[in-house]
Design a protein around this motif. Structure first.
Motif, PDB file in Angstrom:
ATOM      1  N   UNK A 170       1.033  19.664 -12.041  1.00 43.10           N
ATOM      2  CA  UNK A 170       0.825  18.944 -10.363  1.00 43.10           C
ATOM      3  C   UNK A 170       0.008  19.635  -9.887  1.00 43.10           C
ATOM      4  N   UNK A 171       0.675  20.774  -9.933  1.00 38.52           N
ATOM      5  CA  UNK A 171       0.203  21.648  -8.849  1.00 38.52           C
ATOM      6  C   UNK A 171      -0.855  22.042  -8.868  1.00 38.52           C
ATOM      7  N   UNK A 172      -2.154  21.063 -10.077  1.00 41.12           N
ATOM      8  CA  UNK A 172      -3.300  21.462  -9.423  1.00 41.12           C
ATOM      9  C   UNK A 172      -4.160  20.288  -8.701  1.00 41.12           C
ATOM     10  N   UNK A 173      -3.005  19.936  -7.874  1.00 39.84           N
ATOM     11  CA  UNK A 173      -3.483  18.429  -7.236  1.00 39.84           C
ATOM     12  C   UNK A 173      -3.570  17.031  -7.879  1.00 39.84           C
ATOM     13  N   UNK A 174      -3.457  16.189  -7.075  1.00 42.36           N
ATOM     14  CA  UNK A 174      -3.544  15.087  -7.346  1.00 42.36           C
ATOM     15  C   UNK A 174      -5.801  14.351  -7.548  1.00 42.36           C
ATOM     16  N   UNK A 175      -6.234  14.911  -7.022  1.00 41.49           N
ATOM     17  CA  UNK A 175      -7.159  15.296  -6.520  1.00 41.49           C
ATOM     18  C   UNK A 175      -8.531  15.289  -8.325  1.00 41.49           C
ATOM     19  N   UNK A 176      -7.286  16.089  -9.325  1.00 38.89           N
ATOM     20  CA  UNK A 176      -8.125  16.384 -10.545  1.00 38.89           C
ATOM     21  C   UNK A 176      -7.274  15.875 -11.335  1.00 38.89           C
ATOM     22  N   UNK A 177      -7.958  15.084 -12.859  1.00 38.05           N
ATOM     23  CA  UNK A 177      -7.867  14.237 -13.154  1.00 38.05           C
ATOM     24  C   UNK A 177      -6.526  14.195 -13.950  1.00 38.05           C
ATOM     25  N   UNK A 178      -5.986  15.904 -14.501  1.00 35.78           N
ATOM     26  CA  UNK A 178      -4.906  16.090 -15.133  1.00 35.78           C
ATOM     27  C   UNK A 178      -3.188  16.379 -13.923  1.00 35.78           C
ATOM     28  N   UNK A 179      -4.096  16.625 -12.895  1.00 32.23           N
ATOM     29  CA  UNK A 179      -3.059  16.702 -12.214  1.00 32.23           C
ATOM     30  C   UNK A 179      -2.266  15.238 -11.679  1.00 32.23           C
ATOM     31  N   UNK A 180      -3.035  14.499 -10.996  1.00 29.95           N
ATOM     32  CA  UNK A 180      -2.744  13.283 -11.251  1.00 29.95           C
ATOM     33  C   UNK A 180      -2.290  11.934 -12.586  1.00 29.95           C
ATOM     34  N   UNK A 181      -2.990  12.473 -13.456  1.00 35.51           N
ATOM     35  CA  UNK A 181      -2.219  11.420 -15.274  1.00 35.51           C
ATOM     36  C   UNK A 181      -1.019  12.399 -14.786  1.00 35.51           C
ATOM     37  N   UNK A 182      -1.191  13.914 -14.642  1.00 33.41           N
ATOM     38  CA  UNK A 182       0.772  13.964 -15.098  1.00 33.41           C
ATOM     39  C   UNK A 182       1.759  13.553 -14.542  1.00 33.41           C
ATOM     40  N   UNK A 183       0.797  13.270 -12.738  1.00 34.54           N
ATOM     41  CA  UNK A 183       1.875  12.656 -11.799  1.00 34.54           C
ATOM     42  C   UNK A 183       2.033  10.931 -12.485  1.00 34.54           C
ATOM     43  N   UNK A 184       1.210  10.110 -12.861  1.00 39.42           N
ATOM     44  CA  UNK A 184       1.831   9.084 -13.884  1.00 39.42           C
ATOM     45  C   UNK A 184       2.262   9.220 -14.462  1.00 39.42           C
ATOM     46  N   UNK A 185       2.518  10.158 -15.645  1.00 36.20           N
ATOM     47  CA  UNK A 185       3.570  10.537 -16.492  1.00 36.20           C
ATOM     48  C   UNK A 185       4.803  10.578 -15.885  1.00 36.20           C
ATOM     49  N   UNK A 186       4.821  11.718 -15.373  1.00 35.71           N
ATOM     50  CA  UNK A 186       5.561  12.164 -14.728  1.00 35.71           C
ATOM     51  C   UNK A 186       7.037  10.682 -14.027  1.00 35.71           C
ATOM     52  N   UNK A 187       6.371  10.356 -13.398  1.00 38.13           N
ATOM     53  CA  UNK A 187       6.931   9.526 -12.258  1.00 38.13           C
ATOM     54  C   UNK A 187       7.477   7.766 -13.366  1.00 38.13           C
ATOM     55  N   UNK A 188       6.272   7.940 -14.188  1.00 38.08           N
ATOM     56  CA  UNK A 188       7.066   7.017 -14.918  1.00 38.08           C
ATOM     57  C   UNK A 188       8.192   7.286 -15.545  1.00 38.08           C
ATOM     58  N   UNK A 189       8.496   8.285 -16.390  1.00 36.38           N
ATOM     59  CA  UNK A 189       9.169   8.904 -17.246  1.00 36.38           C
ATOM     60  C   UNK A 189      11.147   8.735 -16.558  1.00 36.38           C
ATOM     61  N   UNK A 190      10.901   9.254 -15.135  1.00 36.96           N
ATOM     62  CA  UNK A 190      11.865   9.475 -14.278  1.00 36.96           C
ATOM     63  C   UNK A 190      12.240   7.736 -13.660  1.00 36.96           C
ATOM     64  N   UNK A 191      11.485   7.170 -13.747  1.00 36.47           N
ATOM     65  CA  UNK A 191      11.686   5.601 -13.948  1.00 36.47           C
ATOM     66  C   UNK A 191      12.552   4.267 -14.638  1.00 36.47           C
ATOM     67  N   UNK A 192      11.645   5.446 -15.951  1.00 38.76           N
ATOM     68  CA  UNK A 192      12.915   4.864 -17.060  1.00 38.76           C
ATOM     69  C   UNK A 192      14.501   5.465 -17.462  1.00 38.76           C
ATOM     70  N   UNK A 193      14.207   6.530 -16.827  1.00 34.13           N
ATOM     71  CA  UNK A 193      15.698   7.527 -16.640  1.00 34.13           C
ATOM     72  C   UNK A 193      15.581   8.709 -18.362  1.00 34.13           C
ATOM     73  N   UNK A 194      13.962   8.933 -18.246  1.00 33.00           N
ATOM     74  CA  UNK A 194      14.194   9.798 -19.312  1.00 33.00           C
ATOM     75  C   UNK A 194      14.161  11.538 -18.612  1.00 33.00           C
ATOM     76  N   UNK A 195      13.801  11.970 -17.825  1.00 34.60           N
ATOM     77  CA  UNK A 195      14.189  12.771 -17.054  1.00 34.60           C
ATOM     78  C   UNK A 195      14.703  12.027 -15.764  1.00 34.60           C
ATOM     79  N   UNK A 196      15.639  12.942 -15.403  1.00 35.91           N
ATOM     80  CA  UNK A 196      17.029  13.155 -14.058  1.00 35.91           C
ATOM     81  C   UNK A 196      16.499  13.665 -13.435  1.00 35.91           C
ATOM     82  N   UNK A 197      17.280  13.580 -12.066  1.00 32.49           N
ATOM     83  CA  UNK A 197      16.744  14.443 -11.495  1.00 32.49           C
ATOM     84  C   UNK A 197      18.671  15.197 -10.519  1.00 32.49           C
ATOM     85  N   UNK A 198      18.694  16.266 -11.127  1.00 30.70           N
ATOM     86  CA  UNK A 198      20.264  16.645 -10.745  1.00 30.70           C
ATOM     87  C   UNK A 198      20.133  17.483  -8.784  1.00 30.70           C
TER      88      UNK A 198
END
Length: 584
Positions: A481-509
């Motif tokens: 994510x620190x690569x920036x959302x203008x970069x394909x890997x960074x934005x693609x990672x944001x997509x994955x992280x948020x999807x998995x958070x919404x699915x409850x696979x990852x959680x925030x304490x």
């Protein structure tokens, strides 16, 4: 699927009614107006440049940005190489160094003149600017959404120098047509220019970059003459010929068959710099030496690909019943990298070639840069895990999981749909347009995690990996994510992280600490793999855009964690000490 100092180069420009061949007439001025239709955009660009100048970073701020990439010695053990292969390796490093100037020219028409001007400024601020320019391969900070850091430069042009700045609509019309002009437009190896009457011409790289490529070819032929490895000599001569003829396919096949202690990757490959259509390839080089023992260990993974393809969580009609030839896997130590391979965040692995016709028949080669990955893990990922992960999982982050997932990421580029629909004539790249790179990187990442689980379940990989791969993936999400959302890997990672958070696979304490829910993560990973590969098979650009709009963002809880990482480097800045010793 992915710099060193460059000298001033001679350039030919066509002065036509539509603008210069490189898209700019001065290294530090906004694009010059050459027609009444362009006056308003040029004025707006000039005003924007003036506004940006007021907020340009000072010396201390540039030094702070430079510190985000940790200076790192990149070394490789050459003691086992005979004199013939050391001589070939040295010639290859010389060839690779020449691609830096060529890549600068591809990124922006003003880069080379600007580099010359920066090299004349011997003040502390001038030296810092030059260092940062070379690190970014241009006057835009790639870790800060391409924000300019030098006075007088325009916003980073998404068309780079592959197309005239006013040609996007015309190219889109060509892409919707059929015939030879469309083939020229979608070629990896052509640029668009205008003739004196204003019509678009498609010019092959072999003509546009002929002077530079002639020099690189000479070095490749010197390396071919030095080596005693027949396969390496064949590839190098074929690649030198490709630089002259613009026909890269024979040399791609030779590269795939290469079995040599010296493992060079050199030419135009990745298309991320083409911000309009993701078609035009940028020049880069990775000069590597092979670790044969580690490569043999991973060869077994390549033999499992058809089984993984057959089990993909998508409709059977979207699977490939017969993959191309078995994909070689090389574990290497990087000796030198240049051009598109060495700016900002460093490449950890790559899967090439990108030419769909070659990959359909011959497959791809996966190359893992082990010494680069080890540096990233120790200097970046391990410290990140200590900050962003919950105590229960932070101790489970491991280099083995990091390394193996990177391998699976590269392997998964070759799996799943490549035509939309499968068996059709339209590639997924064509169907998704500028979003292709981001969606493809997200696919390889998430499906790589899915594939690791399948290999664990089948006993190919040890059961112990299951406990480490998900926490390591989660920590690495913040690294990317620190690569920036203008970069394909960074934005693609944001997509994955948020999807998995919404699915409850990852959680925030509390305290912005992230955890893994092992009961939910496997299903969520399979679900996202299904969603991404299905939209690729359907060529559904609207669905891709909607997915990125919803998930390709940094949410408050993620920003909270990212804000705590300020003292941790974003990545490494390589110092190629082995390469320099080789040349001196």
């Amino acid at each position: 699927m992915r710099i060193a100092a460059a000298g001033r180069e001679d350039r030919r420009r066509e002065k036509t009614g539509k603008g210069s061949s490189d898209g700019a007439t001065s290294s530090i001025e906004p694009y010059t107006v050459r027609s009444n239709a362009a006056i308003r955009p040029a004025m707006l660009s000039a005003l924007l440049s003036l506004a940006l100048a007021a907020s340009l970073p000072n010396h201390a701020q540039i030094d702070s940005q430079l510190a985000r990439l940790a200076p790192t010695d990149i070394t490789a053990n050459l003691s086992g190489l005979p004199p013939s292969e050391r001589a070939a390796l040295a010639a290859l490093v010389r060839a690779a160094k020449k691609l830096d100037a060529l890549f600068l020219r591809q990124v922006w028409g003003g880069n080379v003149d600007l580099l010359y001007q920066l090299s004349q400024d011997q003040t502390p601020l001038g030296k810092a600017r030059l260092h940062f320019f070379l690190m970014n391969k241009g006057p835009w900070n790639r870790l800060e959404n391409d924000a300019p850091f030098l006075p007088g430069v325009p916003p980073k042009p998404p068309e780079a120098t592959f197309y005239p700045a006013d040609a996007k609509g015309e190219v889109q019309q060509l892409l919707a047509s059929t015939g030879p002009m469309k083939d020229e437009a979608t070629s990896f190896y052509t640029v668009a220019r205008r003739d004196p009457s204003g019509h678009l011409l498609w010019i092959p790289y072999s003509e546009v970059y002929a002077p530079e490529l002639a020099l690189v070819s000479t070095d490749l032929e010197e390396a071919a003459a030095a080596t005693r490895n027949a396969g390496l000599a064949t590839f190098l001569r074929a690649r030198a010929k490709a630089f002259r003829t613009n026909d890269y396919r024979p040399s791609e096949v030779d590269w795939l068959a290469l079995d040599s202690e010296v493992e060079p990757t050199i030419g135009p490959y990745e298309t991320y710099e083409d911000g309009w259509f993701n078609f035009k390839a940028a020049f880069e080089a990775f000069i590597n030496v092979v670790d044969p023992a580690e490569s043999r260990k991973l060869a077994e993974m390549g033999a499992k690909l058809q089984g993984l393809e057959d089990a993909l969580p998508i409709a059977p009609v979207y699977r490939n019943p017969k993959l191309g030839a078995a994909s070689p896997i090389k574990v290497v130590d990087e000796v030198f990298a240049s051009g598109d391979a060495n700016h900002g965040v460093q490449t950890a692995a790559y899967d090439l070639p990108n030419d769909e016709e070659v990959t359909r028949e011959k497959g791809t080669k996966r190359v893992l840069l082990r010494n680069v990955q080890e540096a990233k893990f120790e200097k970046v990922l391990r410290p990140i895990a200590k900050v962003v992960l919950a105590p229960a999982v932070r101790g489970k982050v491991s280099f083995e999981a990091f390394f193996t997932h990177i391998l699976m990421h590269e392997l998964m580029h070759g799996l799943g749909p490549h035509e939309a629909p499968p068996g059709g004539k339209r590639t997924v790249r064509e169907a998704l347009g500028s979003d292709y790179g981001t969606i493809e990187e997200a696919k390889a990442d998430i499906s790589g995690l899915w594939a690791l689980q399948k290999l664990v379940d089948s006993g190919v990989l040890p059961k112990s990996l299951e406990a480490t791969m998900y926490p390591t993936f989660l920590a690495s999400a913040f690294r990317t994510l620190r690569f920036g959302l203008n970069e394909a890997h960074g934005k693609g990672q944001a997509l994955q992280l948020n999807y998995l958070l919404d699915a409850g696979a990852f959680t925030v304490a509390p305290g912005c600490r992230f955890d893994v829910d092992m009961a939910k993560v496997k299903g969520a990973v399979a679900s996202l793999t299904h969603e991404i590969m299905t939209l690729q098979a359907e060529g559904d650009r609207a669905k891709a855009e909607a997915l990125l709009a919803k998930y390709g963002v940094v949410r408050p809880e993620e920003k909270c964690a990212l804000d705590k990482l300020g003292k941790i480097p974003v990545d490494i800045e390589p110092r190629f000490v082995t390469a320099e010793k080789l040349l001196h």
